[in-house]
Design an enzyme around this catalytic site. Sequence first.
Site, PDB file in Angstrom:
ATOM      1  N   LYS A 113     -18.715 -11.684   8.068  1.00 29.19           N
ATOM      2  CA  LYS A 113     -19.886 -11.240   8.357  1.00 29.19           C
ATOM      3  C   LYS A 113     -20.983 -12.278   9.240  1.00 29.19           C
ATOM      4  O   LYS A 113     -21.988 -11.252   9.707  1.00 29.19           O
ATOM      5  CB  LYS A 113     -20.693 -11.204   6.987  1.00 29.19           C
ATOM      6  CG  LYS A 113     -20.004 -10.241   6.119  1.00 29.19           C
ATOM      7  CD  LYS A 113     -20.967 -10.006   4.849  1.00 29.19           C
ATOM      8  CE  LYS A 113     -20.235  -9.331   3.857  1.00 29.19           C
ATOM      9  NZ  LYS A 113     -21.075  -8.999   2.552  1.00 29.19           N
ATOM     10  N   LYS A 198     -10.487  -1.893   6.553  1.00 27.51           N
ATOM     11  CA  LYS A 198     -10.903  -1.723   5.322  1.00 27.51           C
ATOM     12  C   LYS A 198     -11.918  -0.509   5.106  1.00 27.51           C
ATOM     13  O   LYS A 198     -12.723  -0.345   6.096  1.00 27.51           O
ATOM     14  CB  LYS A 198     -11.552  -2.889   4.619  1.00 27.51           C
ATOM     15  CG  LYS A 198     -11.432  -3.022   3.271  1.00 27.51           C
ATOM     16  CD  LYS A 198     -11.992  -4.479   3.070  1.00 27.51           C
ATOM     17  CE  LYS A 198     -13.199  -4.714   3.283  1.00 27.51           C
ATOM     18  NZ  LYS A 198     -14.174  -5.891   2.737  1.00 27.51           N
ATOM     19  N   LYS A 201     -18.963   0.271   3.738  1.00 26.57           N
ATOM     20  CA  LYS A 201     -20.145   0.927   4.125  1.00 26.57           C
ATOM     21  C   LYS A 201     -20.696   0.528   5.399  1.00 26.57           C
ATOM     22  O   LYS A 201     -21.364   1.093   5.693  1.00 26.57           O
ATOM     23  CB  LYS A 201     -21.225   0.414   2.897  1.00 26.57           C
ATOM     24  CG  LYS A 201     -21.144  -0.975   2.377  1.00 26.57           C
ATOM     25  CD  LYS A 201     -21.700  -0.928   0.975  1.00 26.57           C
ATOM     26  CE  LYS A 201     -21.084  -2.141   0.180  1.00 26.57           C
ATOM     27  NZ  LYS A 201     -21.447  -1.961  -1.327  1.00 26.57           N
TER      28      LYS A 201
HETATM   29  P1  TYM Z   1     -19.078  -5.336  -2.513  1.00 28.79           P
HETATM   30  O1  TYM Z   1     -20.559  -4.794  -2.934  1.00 28.79           O
HETATM   31  O2  TYM Z   1     -18.552  -5.434  -1.036  1.00 28.79           O
HETATM   32  O3  TYM Z   1     -17.871  -4.540  -3.257  1.00 28.79           O
HETATM   33  C1  TYM Z   1     -17.925  -3.990  -4.635  1.00 28.79           C
HETATM   34  C2  TYM Z   1     -16.716  -3.727  -4.989  1.00 28.79           C
HETATM   35  O4  TYM Z   1     -15.755  -3.048  -4.318  1.00 28.79           O
HETATM   36  C3  TYM Z   1     -14.587  -3.339  -3.675  1.00 28.79           C
HETATM   37  N1  TYM Z   1     -14.310  -2.791  -2.597  1.00 28.79           N
HETATM   38  C4  TYM Z   1     -13.046  -2.120  -2.423  1.00 28.79           C
HETATM   39  N2  TYM Z   1     -11.882  -2.178  -3.095  1.00 28.79           N
HETATM   40  C5  TYM Z   1     -10.920  -1.381  -2.384  1.00 28.79           C
HETATM   41  N3  TYM Z   1     -11.067  -1.131  -1.418  1.00 28.79           N
HETATM   42  C6  TYM Z   1     -12.182  -1.087  -0.350  1.00 28.79           C
HETATM   43  N4  TYM Z   1     -11.978  -0.481   0.721  1.00 28.79           N
HETATM   44  C7  TYM Z   1     -13.139  -1.918  -0.878  1.00 28.79           C
HETATM   45  N5  TYM Z   1     -14.459  -2.126  -0.552  1.00 28.79           N
HETATM   46  C8  TYM Z   1     -15.109  -2.762  -1.650  1.00 28.79           C
HETATM   47  C9  TYM Z   1     -14.950  -4.920  -3.813  1.00 28.79           C
HETATM   48  O5  TYM Z   1     -13.624  -5.762  -3.944  1.00 28.79           O
HETATM   49  C10 TYM Z   1     -15.920  -5.079  -5.113  1.00 28.79           C
HETATM   50  O6  TYM Z   1     -15.122  -5.331  -6.130  1.00 28.79           O
HETATM   51  N6  TYM Z   1     -19.212 -10.117  -3.305  1.00 28.79           N
HETATM   52  C11 TYM Z   1     -19.096  -8.821  -4.030  1.00 28.79           C
HETATM   53  C12 TYM Z   1     -20.195  -8.687  -5.130  1.00 28.79           C
HETATM   54  C13 TYM Z   1     -20.214  -9.565  -6.270  1.00 28.79           C
HETATM   55  C14 TYM Z   1     -19.538  -9.997  -7.327  1.00 28.79           C
HETATM   56  C15 TYM Z   1     -19.970 -11.062  -8.055  1.00 28.79           C
HETATM   57  C16 TYM Z   1     -18.207  -9.315  -7.611  1.00 28.79           C
HETATM   58  C17 TYM Z   1     -21.276 -10.734  -6.403  1.00 28.79           C
HETATM   59  N7  TYM Z   1     -21.326 -11.357  -7.414  1.00 28.79           N
HETATM   60  C18 TYM Z   1     -19.261 -11.472  -9.136  1.00 28.79           C
HETATM   61  C19 TYM Z   1     -17.528  -9.981  -8.828  1.00 28.79           C
HETATM   62  C20 TYM Z   1     -18.130 -10.968  -9.399  1.00 28.79           C
HETATM   63  C21 TYM Z   1     -19.354  -7.856  -3.186  1.00 28.79           C
HETATM   64  O7  TYM Z   1     -19.807  -8.045  -2.058  1.00 28.79           O
HETATM   65  O8  TYM Z   1     -18.682  -6.662  -3.316  1.00 28.79           O
END
Ligand code: TYM
Length: 335
Positions: A113, A198, A201
Site C-alpha cells: 500500500k 487479488k 476494490k
Molecule cells: P478489507 O476491507 O480489505 O477486506 C474485508 C474482508 O474481505 C476479505 N477480502 C477478500 N477475501 C477473499 N478474496 C479477496 N479477493 C478479498 N479481498 C478482501 C479480507 O480478507 C477481509 O476479511 N484490515 C482489514 C479490516 C479490519 C479487520 C480488523 C479485519 C480492520 N480491523 C480486525 C479483521 C479483524 C481490511 O482492510 O479488510
Amino acid sequence: PKRIFSGMQPTGQLHLGNYLGALKNWVALQDEGSFECFYCVVDMHAITMPHDPKALPGAVRAAAAAYIAAGVDPAKSALFAQSAVPEHAELAWIFNCVARMGWAERMTQFKDKAGKDKERASVGLFTYPVLMAADILVYKATHVPVGDDQKQHLELCRDVAARFNRDYGDGEMIFPITEPVIQGPGARIMSLRDGLSKMSKSDVSDNSRINLHDDADTIAKKIRKAKTDPEPLPDTMEALNARPEATNLVGIYAALTGRTKADVLAEFAGQGFGVFKPALADVAVEYLAPISDEFRRLVADQAEIDRILTDGAERARTVAAPVLKQAKQVIGYWS
Ligand code: TYM
C-alpha cells in the site's frame, strides 16, 4: 465465552471477494449460534490512506447496509462503526507500545500500500495492524473470520496478545491468542482479468471484479468477459491448479454453492468455458441478486441504518469498556 470480531473498510463498494472471503462466513458463524458476534465498519482504518471526508460517513452506511443485506442480523450481532467506539483507539495506543518495529516492518500489505515512496505514507498506515489487534482484543475475541490476505495481520495480533500477557499479565492470560478463521474456496478470490492478482476494490478495471451492487446483466457480462484459456476444464485438481484463471472461476462457483472445487470439477470436467461460464453466471446471479436488491432498499433508509449503528456501538462499548479498563490498570496508567 466464544467471541467473533471482524471488520471491513468502507472504501468504495464491497465486491465478491469481500463477500466470499469474509461476509458469507460472518453470517454462517452468527447463525451457528454459539458465538457472540461483533461486526464493525472500520472507518478509522479508512483514513490511513488519502480519502474524501465528505464521502466517508455515507460509505460507512453503505458498508453497514451491505452487511445486513448479506445476512448480518443486527438483533443477533453488534453492528457498528469503529469511530463510535473510542476504546479501539485507546487500546491501540497501548498496543503501539507493545508491538515492535520489526513486526510492523515485516507486513507485506504495508509495503504494497505504501508503494515505492514509503517516506510519504502516513504513520497510521504503518501502525494499521496494531489498530487491528486493538479492534479484536478490546472484545477479547477468540475467533476472527477473514480472507487469506489478512493472515499476516492476525499473526501480529497474536504476537501482541502474547507479549502483553507475558510483560504485564503477572501470570494471567489477559488477552486470548485469537484464532483466524480462513476457510473454504472463497478465502482468496482473484481478479476476473488476471488469475494471479487479488480481486480488489482498488483495481482500475471494474470488469476485474463483481460488485455486490451489480445487477444481473452486469454480473453475466463480467463473467462472459472474464479472462480464460481455450482448454476445456480438466478432470484433476492438479491440472486445474496449473491454470490460475480456471482455478479462480471454479473456486467462485464452489464458494457460492458451498461445494468443494473438486466436486465442481467432477461435474464440469471436459466442458469448455462456453458451457461453464453461463452456468457460473446463473449461480452468481441467483446468489447475489437478492443481496443487491436488499442492499439498494436498505441504503435508501439512512435513519434505519443510523439507528442500527448507534445501537450496535452502545452494545459494543459495554463489552469494550471493562476490557480497556483492565488493560489501563495493568499498564500502570494514573487514571
Ligand atoms: P478489507 O476491507 O480489505 O477486506 C474485508 C474482508 O474481505 C476479505 N477480502 C477478500 N477475501 C477473499 N478474496 C479477496 N479477493 C478479498 N479481498 C478482501 C479480507 O480478507 C477481509 O476479511 N484490515 C482489514 C479490516 C479490519 C479487520 C480488523 C479485519 C480492520 N480491523 C480486525 C479483521 C479483524 C481490511 O482492510 O479488510
